[in-house]
Design an enzyme around this catalytic site. Structure first.
Site: not given
Ligand SMILES: NC(=O)c1ccc[n+]([C@@H]2O[C@H](COP(=O)([O-])OP(=O)(O)OC[C@H]3O[C@@H](n4cnc5c(N)ncnc54)[C@H](O)[C@@H]3O)[C@@H](O)[C@H]2O)c1
Length: 307
Positions: A128, A149, A161, A199
């Site tokens: 992450s 991701h 991602e 994130n």
């Protein structure tokens, strides 16, 4: 023939993300091998995959074939899927996706171990926010390493991602983009900085939502209701429960280490993890959960106040 030219995918970890990734890989026609620490964990992961496929079959029937998949596609996906507790069984894979907990040293160890066993194809991490360059160095073949991701729940969320490390080759990058397409996903390129794009935005949002609860400004369910007004389908606290509060805490720490105290985890997040209340997967977090459905606010949290 797949766009990526790959046929066999390995997945390390059959937890929240690994079981979704394995399911989607098998559904998309890849021979898929999932590795985890013991038979009990693998069995639990397979049950989750079975349930998720059943939901797709039910959606197919309900929608007259417009949504989901039919029973034959479910059986074919399960037939492409195998499990193992031995990393050496991943050696025949064209690409391996690592989805173990967000602990840098654990991920580095897994990368070193895989390389030590002789694996030399593409390895990607579902991290992450840990540095892809750091994890690629542990693999020892940084040109064949990058971040992929996935979003939770993997079978439903289209965005992935994709993050290059400093030394990721153009060939590896192109293969991973093509793999996103093979899996029915949309690639979202992001740079190798803690938290990447999503994130970097989402973690402070959740942290601040927790502080609003901690300071007694608004109750858990009301915090989530506020965000429906912003057009979100799920509020930050319910999403955090769904992600896993241990995972949220790990990501906070990675962000704090690289980017500073603004990303410091809130005390209530730490208290919940210390008490073993990790969200939907353990049955309680900000909410109480039954079979991944929230049944009400957790009374332990409703009482909690600081500041
Ligand atoms: N949960 C989310 O919503 C989410 C979303 C995107 C990315 N991620 C990332 O995905 C990764 C996995 O997160 P998760 O939520 O699936 O975690 P999880 O705790 O649900 O699952 C992790 C799995 O890895 C297994 N594991 C642990 N050590 C292992 C080892 N040495 N070898 C093989 N398997 C091992 C565990 O047994 C477990 O099944 C993390 O890097 C996390 O940050 C999570």
């Amino acid at each position: 023939m797949s766009e990526s030219g790959l046929t066999k995918i390995g997945v390390i970890g059959i937890g929240t993300m690994g079981n979704g990734i394995a399911q989607v890989a098998a559904q998309s026609g890849f021979t898929t091998v999932v590795m985890d620490v013991d038979a009990g964990v693998l069995e639990k992961g397979l049950v989750a995959i079975g349930r998720s496929l059943d939901r797709l079959v039910a959606a197919h029937e309900k929608s007259g074939g417009e949504k989901g998949i039919d029973g034959a596609a479910k059986d074919a996906a399960l037939a492409r899927l195998s499990t193992t507790t031995e990393a050496k069984d991943l050696l025949g894979c064209d690409l391996v996706i690592e989805a173990v907990p967000e602990m840098p040293e654990l991920k580095e160890k897994i990368n070193r171990n895989l390389a030590g066993l002789g694996y030399d194809r593409i390895l990607v991490s579902n991290t992450s926010g840990i540095s892809i360059t750091r994890l690629g160095a542990a693999y020892g073949k940084p040109d064949r390493f990058m971040g992929m991701h996935f979003m939770n729940p993997v079978p439903m969320q289209q965005g992935v991602e994709i993050i290059r490390g400093l030394a990721t080759s153009d060939e590896t990058y192109a293969t991973v983009v093509a793999l996103c397409h093979d899996l029915g996903k949309i690639e979202i390129p992001a740079e190798d900085k803690a938290g990447f794009a999503i994130n970097r935005m989402f973690v402070p949002f959740v942290n601040e939502a927790i502080r609003v609860v901690e300071e007694g400004i608004a109750a858990v369910d009301d915090v989530d209701k506020c965000t429906y007004c912003l057009g979100h389908k799920m509020g930050p606290l319910m999403t955090a429960d769904y992600v896993g509060l241990d995972t949220m805490l790990f990501i906070c720490r990675v962000l704090e280490e690289e980017l500073g105290s603004f990303y410091k985890p809130s005390p209530l997040l730490k208290r919940l993890v210390e008490s073993g209340q990790l969200g939907a997967k353990t049955g309680s977090g900000f909410y109480l959960w039954e079979k991944y459905k929230a049944t009400g606010v957790n009374p332990d949290v409703a009482r909690y106040r600081i500041g």
